[in-house]
Motif scaffolding. Structure first.
Motif: not given
Length: 530
Positions: A383-409
């Motif tokens: 949410a902190g990064l969201r507030a700094q940007l003009d283009a951003y995404a807002v989640p409307l569900t807690e059930r979001i899965g994310y696969l980043p470019q770099r497998i570092d999680g």
């Protein structure tokens, strides 16, 4: 093949744990352009390191005709250095500038050699790569990842190294950058070996070398031609195997029928002998002759059965048995009207720059390198990064899965089983093991620390953790998911996602992959955010 650029002479290479990459390989690569293909974990990067001389074969030899240039999959960049340094021409430029300023230092003349046009040639090569606006003094840290890769590739062209090796050069390149790279590859001078899963790139090359089961097979033609020829070959091999199996069954049946007839004859002969219908000496003679004849018949039939069995074994060896990742996703129960995320600052859906991802929608987020697509995805969880940007995404569900470019999680110290159970704590370990087997992770591999797994294995662990989460994710967010997986695994992922009943938000420069997914909504992000 005339004057091969790279020669493997009975070359073998195995890691200390005994896993073999090359097993007595004898082949050669032409002086032209060769695509190196193979499944994740087959060892393509290792083969490039062997060709380069960074690793030595454990047996045999690998030789090259001339020096070798190398572009690794992940560039290690000195962000404070400049473009000239990344091109590899900074020492020559410095020498030229010193000479032009009046220096008579012999070292400057030796460094420059005959490259008096090094600056003009460097700028011309950059322009040919579509990088005309990038000056030689520009700081590397201001380049996008795709621009940095293209600059490094331009440096290899400038160096005119006789043999050049590229490891997954199109990863993270946007469509325009890929087209520029394709054009550079199409006009490449000298020997080139490209390890890639990018079919568009592989089809531009003269030959295709497949690394499989420790062997390297070279085919004359691009990847699509190779794949079609392989399919025809495998169809013929399957038919030949079926024919051999039918012949074996026939020979085995005839062997059984002959044994039945011989047993019947023996019973009749034994009955005649018991009833003493003929003189004993004659009956003994005939019994001996019958036994010899039966033995010869059995030997002949046994030879035919063994010959037929050998033919089956021979044809089985021609048929590939390639395992595929088999992924079955749970139903997340997403209704058509269910709103899952809101994307702001994007184009393609109206003048307000807002799109709401709803229901089982497939959304592709596109844009040039450096536009901020990965950063926009990150705002779903920050949410902190969201507030700094003009283009951003807002989640409307807690059930979001994310696969980043770099497998570092992943938890590097934990096992594959442990990592998956972290997202599915109610699943018994036995069930998790069974599911991991569908991702081709079995046996001791699922208990080893993730840090010890190969890149392809680590990706499959991350994918399994994402797709097997409990409760199932309603929205899957994938950032360049095909960068680290082979073509067969990509197809398995397409199959699984096509059947997934939740929503997808995908960033990918792989247009072939996006077309296979059946994208509903195409969105574009044009500029850098924040």
């Amino acid at each position: 093949m005339h004057n091969p650029s790279i020669t493997f002479a009975d070359a073998s290479f195995a890691w200390p744990d005994g896993s073999a990459v090359l097993d007595h390989v004898s082949t050669a690569f032409s002086p032209g352009r060769t695509g190196l293909v193979g499944d994740n974990g087959a060892g393509k990067t290792t083969v490039l390191r062997l060709i380069r001389g960074e690793l030595a074969p454990t047996a045999g030899q690998i030789t090259t005709r001339g020096a070798v240039g190398y572009l690794p999959q992940h560039l290690t960049l000195a962000v404070e250095s400049d473009v000239a340094t990344l091109l590899g021409v900074r020492p020559k430029l410095a020498a030229l500038q010193a000479i032009e300023a009046g220096s008579v230092d012999e070292h400057a003349f030796d460094t420059l050699g005959d490259d008096w046009d090094v600056e003009a040639r460097s700028l011309a090569e950059l322009a040919a790569m579509g990088l005309a606006g990038i000056g030689l003094d520009r700081r590397v840290g201001t380049l996008s990842g795709g621009e940095a890769m293209l600059v490094a590739l331009t440096g290899l062209r400038l160096a005119e190294t006789p043999v050049v090796l590229l490891d997954e050069p199109t990863n993270n390149l946007d469509g325009a950058a890929r087209e520029r790279l394709y054009a550079a590859i199409a006009g490449w001078r000298g020997a080139l070996v490209v390890a890639s899963h990018d079919v568009g790139l592989l089809d531009l090359l003269d030959d295709t070398a497949e690394l499989r089961a420790g062997d390297v097979t070279v085919f004359g033609g691009g990847y699509t031609e190779f794949a079609e020829a392989l399919e025809r070959e495998q169809d013929a091999a399957q038919q030949a195997l079926r024919t051999a199996e039918q012949r074996l069954k026939l020979e085995q049946r005839q062997r059984r029928e002959a044994e039945t007839k011989l047993a019947r004859r023996k019973r009749y002969a034994d009955k005649d002998y018991a009833n003493k219908r003929r003189p004993k000496i004659i009956m003994n003679l005939r019994r001996g002759e019958a036994e010899v004849s039966a033995g010869k018949l059995r030997d002949g039939l046994d030879d035919r059965v063994e010959s037929a069995r050998g033919a089956v074994v021979e044809q089985e060896a021609r048929v590939r048995v390639d395992e595929r990742v088999r992924i079955a996703l749970p139903d997340p129960g997403v209704g058509a009207a269910r709103r899952l995320a809101e994307l702001r600052g994007v184009r393609g859906v109206g003048h307000d720059g807002v799109h709401t991802v709803a229901g089982p929608e497939r959304v592709a987020l596109t844009g040039p390198n450096g536009a901020g697509k990965t950063r926009l995805l990150s705002t779903l969880f920050d949410a902190g990064l969201r507030a700094q940007l003009d283009a951003y995404a807002v989640p409307l569900t807690e059930r979001i899965g994310y696969l980043p470019q770099r497998i570092d999680g992943l938890d590097e110290a934990d096992s594959a089983v442990g990592n998956v159970r972290a997202s599915a704590p109610e699943s018994p370990p036995g069930e998790v093991r069974a599911q991991l087997a569908r991702f081709l992770l079995r046996g001791d591999d699922v208990d080893r620390p993730v840090a010890t797994l190969s890149g392809g294995e680590r990706f499959r662990v991350a994918l399994a953790r994402l797709l097997l989460a409990e409760p199932p994710h309603q929205l899957l967010v994938l950032d360049e998911p095909t960068n680290n997986i082979d073509l067969r695994t990509t197809q398995a992922l397409v199959d699984a996602l096509s059947a997934y009943r939740g929503a997808l938000l995908v960033v990918s420069h792989d247009r072939r992959f996006l077309d296979q997914l059946g994208i509903d909504t195409w969105l574009t992000l044009d500029g850098v955010n924040g």
